[in-house]
Design a protein around this motif. Structure first.
Motif, PDB file in Angstrom:
ATOM      1  N   UNK A   1       0.874  -0.953   0.123  1.00 17.75           N
ATOM      2  CA  UNK A   1       0.037   0.104  -0.233  1.00 17.75           C
ATOM      3  C   UNK A   1       0.710   1.486   0.241  1.00 17.75           C
ATOM      4  N   UNK A   2       0.480   2.308  -1.353  1.00 17.71           N
ATOM      5  CA  UNK A   2       1.235   3.019  -1.137  1.00 17.71           C
ATOM      6  C   UNK A   2       0.486   4.750  -1.339  1.00 17.71           C
ATOM      7  N   UNK A   3       1.154   5.234  -0.276  1.00 19.15           N
ATOM      8  CA  UNK A   3       0.732   6.566  -0.957  1.00 19.15           C
ATOM      9  C   UNK A   3       0.999   7.695  -1.267  1.00 19.15           C
ATOM     10  N   UNK A   4       0.908   8.213  -2.331  1.00 19.23           N
ATOM     11  CA  UNK A   4       1.781   9.513  -2.955  1.00 19.23           C
ATOM     12  C   UNK A   4       0.979  10.913  -2.834  1.00 19.23           C
ATOM     13  N   UNK A   5       1.806  11.880  -1.892  1.00 18.92           N
ATOM     14  CA  UNK A   5       1.828  13.043  -2.291  1.00 18.92           C
ATOM     15  C   UNK A   5       2.721  13.596  -3.357  1.00 18.92           C
ATOM     16  N   UNK A   6       2.044  14.665  -3.953  1.00 23.29           N
ATOM     17  CA  UNK A   6       2.735  16.248  -4.837  1.00 23.29           C
ATOM     18  C   UNK A   6       1.618  16.684  -4.649  1.00 23.29           C
ATOM     19  N   UNK A   7       2.141  17.991  -5.735  1.00 25.54           N
ATOM     20  CA  UNK A   7       1.433  19.158  -5.970  1.00 25.54           C
ATOM     21  C   UNK A   7       0.860  19.171  -7.217  1.00 25.54           C
ATOM     22  N   UNK A   8       1.038  18.669  -8.099  1.00 26.46           N
ATOM     23  CA  UNK A   8       1.118  18.458  -9.639  1.00 26.46           C
ATOM     24  C   UNK A   8       0.398  17.285 -10.010  1.00 26.46           C
TER      25      UNK A   8
ATOM     26  N   UNK B   1      -3.719   3.604 -15.522  1.00 26.56           N
ATOM     27  CA  UNK B   1      -4.776   3.741 -14.463  1.00 26.56           C
ATOM     28  C   UNK B   1      -5.541   4.924 -13.991  1.00 26.56           C
ATOM     29  N   UNK B   2      -4.665   6.186 -13.502  1.00 29.53           N
ATOM     30  CA  UNK B   2      -4.950   7.120 -13.071  1.00 29.53           C
ATOM     31  C   UNK B   2      -5.555   8.304 -14.413  1.00 29.53           C
ATOM     32  N   UNK B   3      -6.148   9.419 -13.727  1.00 28.49           N
ATOM     33  CA  UNK B   3      -6.839  10.226 -14.101  1.00 28.49           C
ATOM     34  C   UNK B   3      -6.617  11.024 -14.507  1.00 28.49           C
ATOM     35  N   UNK B   4      -5.625  12.132 -15.148  1.00 25.24           N
ATOM     36  CA  UNK B   4      -5.169  13.100 -15.271  1.00 25.24           C
ATOM     37  C   UNK B   4      -6.032  14.220 -15.114  1.00 25.24           C
ATOM     38  N   UNK B   5      -7.155  14.175 -15.892  1.00 26.54           N
ATOM     39  CA  UNK B   5      -8.323  15.125 -16.586  1.00 26.54           C
ATOM     40  C   UNK B   5      -8.835  14.706 -15.091  1.00 26.54           C
ATOM     41  N   UNK B   6      -8.780  14.285 -13.894  1.00 28.70           N
ATOM     42  CA  UNK B   6      -9.950  14.620 -12.833  1.00 28.70           C
ATOM     43  C   UNK B   6      -9.440  15.982 -11.890  1.00 28.70           C
ATOM     44  N   UNK B   7     -10.609  16.304 -11.149  1.00 29.78           N
ATOM     45  CA  UNK B   7     -10.421  17.438 -10.703  1.00 29.78           C
ATOM     46  C   UNK B   7      -8.913  17.371  -9.595  1.00 29.78           C
ATOM     47  N   UNK B   8      -7.680  18.700  -9.505  1.00 34.53           N
ATOM     48  CA  UNK B   8      -6.692  18.325  -9.016  1.00 34.53           C
ATOM     49  C   UNK B   8      -6.920  18.830  -7.857  1.00 34.53           C
ATOM     50  N   UNK B   9      -8.256  18.209  -6.653  1.00 33.76           N
ATOM     51  CA  UNK B   9      -8.082  18.505  -5.102  1.00 33.76           C
ATOM     52  C   UNK B   9      -8.644  17.226  -4.999  1.00 33.76           C
ATOM     53  N   UNK B  10      -9.069  16.089  -5.871  1.00 30.40           N
ATOM     54  CA  UNK B  10      -9.566  14.030  -5.460  1.00 30.40           C
ATOM     55  C   UNK B  10      -8.489  13.480  -5.403  1.00 30.40           C
ATOM     56  N   UNK B  11      -9.372  12.602  -4.245  1.00 27.68           N
ATOM     57  CA  UNK B  11      -8.343  11.999  -4.145  1.00 27.68           C
ATOM     58  C   UNK B  11      -8.373  10.264  -4.652  1.00 27.68           C
ATOM     59  N   UNK B  12      -7.590   9.625  -5.576  1.00 29.23           N
ATOM     60  CA  UNK B  12      -7.696   7.705  -6.429  1.00 29.23           C
ATOM     61  C   UNK B  12      -6.781   7.333  -5.636  1.00 29.23           C
ATOM     62  N   UNK B  13      -7.618   6.883  -5.733  1.00 27.38           N
ATOM     63  CA  UNK B  13      -7.583   5.143  -5.200  1.00 27.38           C
ATOM     64  C   UNK B  13      -6.841   4.162  -6.434  1.00 27.38           C
ATOM     65  N   UNK B  14      -5.973   3.137  -7.149  1.00 25.37           N
ATOM     66  CA  UNK B  14      -5.848   2.206  -8.148  1.00 25.37           C
ATOM     67  C   UNK B  14      -5.468   1.053  -7.450  1.00 25.37           C
ATOM     68  N   UNK B  15      -5.927   0.130  -7.633  1.00 30.59           N
ATOM     69  CA  UNK B  15      -5.186  -1.295  -7.152  1.00 30.59           C
ATOM     70  C   UNK B  15      -5.309  -2.145  -8.447  1.00 30.59           C
ATOM     71  N   UNK B  16      -3.348  -2.803  -8.117  1.00 27.16           N
ATOM     72  CA  UNK B  16      -3.644  -3.605  -9.744  1.00 27.16           C
ATOM     73  C   UNK B  16      -2.620  -4.672  -8.904  1.00 27.16           C
ATOM     74  N   UNK B  17      -3.181  -6.020  -9.540  1.00 21.89           N
ATOM     75  CA  UNK B  17      -1.905  -7.353  -8.495  1.00 21.89           C
ATOM     76  C   UNK B  17      -1.866  -6.388  -7.330  1.00 21.89           C
ATOM     77  N   UNK B  18      -1.275  -6.368  -6.766  1.00 22.15           N
ATOM     78  CA  UNK B  18      -0.180  -6.830  -5.246  1.00 22.15           C
ATOM     79  C   UNK B  18      -0.540  -4.939  -4.383  1.00 22.15           C
TER      80      UNK B  18
END
Length: 213
Positions: free
Chosen positions: A27-34, A50-67
């Motif tokens: 489980x990884x939490x990725x923090x940034x500005x962009x 798997x991540x949507x770069x067109x999503x609102x900039x303040x939206x938290x997204x979770x994606x899971x693939x394999x393990x």
């Protein structure tokens, strides 16, 4: 007796509803500005777009693939956030990575690390736990021969010199291997965020959980 049994069943259902499902694997939490940079790095971590770069900039997204589960938080390192916004967003990160993240990744730039940035980064990390630095890795994407600021060096040192430069890797698999090794070095122990232990899950419009398999 029947009424007591009914109350116990109701209490059990209530407690089950409040406890988040345990997220298996790394489980990884990725923090940034962009948003765009976070999505690019998150996709590298998962080995698939798997991540949507067109999503609102303040939206938290979770994606899971394999393990591997990546919680992408592209705005938490922005200095304009209030203490309340930081706490609420960190709470979401903890809930989405329940029972806690193995790795917190700081996506930082050499030329965007002022003393104010450092103070904000430390405030965000301390919101997770006092033990957060052992589970934190600094990730940079600029050329390895770029001048590293003193502030960035101090942040890396606080994170026990856990630093990875994406430009130095010959393939995207290098980052995934680094994350696996990092978690192994911590004996696969996750970061226990005691302040949020037992907190009720809040599913808001700020959180999406698409593409999980």
């Amino acid at each position: 007796m029947a009424n007591r049994k009914g109350r116990l069943q109701t209490l059990h259902r209530s407690n089950s509803m409040e406890r988040p499902p345990v997220m298996g694997g790394l489980r990884i939490v990725l923090l940034g500005k962009s948003l765009s940079e976070n999505c690019e790095v998150g996709n590298i971590m998962l080995g698939e777009a798997m991540f949507d770069s067109e999503a609102p900039p303040d939206q938290v997204q979770r994606r899971r693939r394999m393990h591997k589960t990546v919680i992408n938080v592209p705005h938490l390192l922005q200095r304009h956030l209030s203490d309340h916004q930081i706490t609420q967003t960190v709470r979401e990160c903890v809930n989405l990575s329940y029972p806690g993240p193995h790795v917190v990744v700081l996506l930082l730039k050499h030329d965007q690390c002022s003393r104010e940035d450092q103070q904000h980064v430390e405030k965000v990390l301390h919101s997770f736990s006092e033990r957060v630095y052992k589970h934190t890795m600094v990730l940079t994407t600029q050329e390895p021969d770029s001048i590293v600021s003193d502030v960035l060096k101090e942040i890396i040192k606080k994170c026990f010199n856990n630093h990875y430069n994406l430009k130095q890797s010959s393939s995207s698999a290098g980052l995934r291997e680094k994350l696996e090794n990092f978690a192994q070095n911590n004996s696969k122990h996750y970061l226990a965020c005691d302040e949020f232990e037992g907190s009720e899950i809040s599913r808001t419009k700020q959180v999406t959980e698409e593409g999980e398999s």
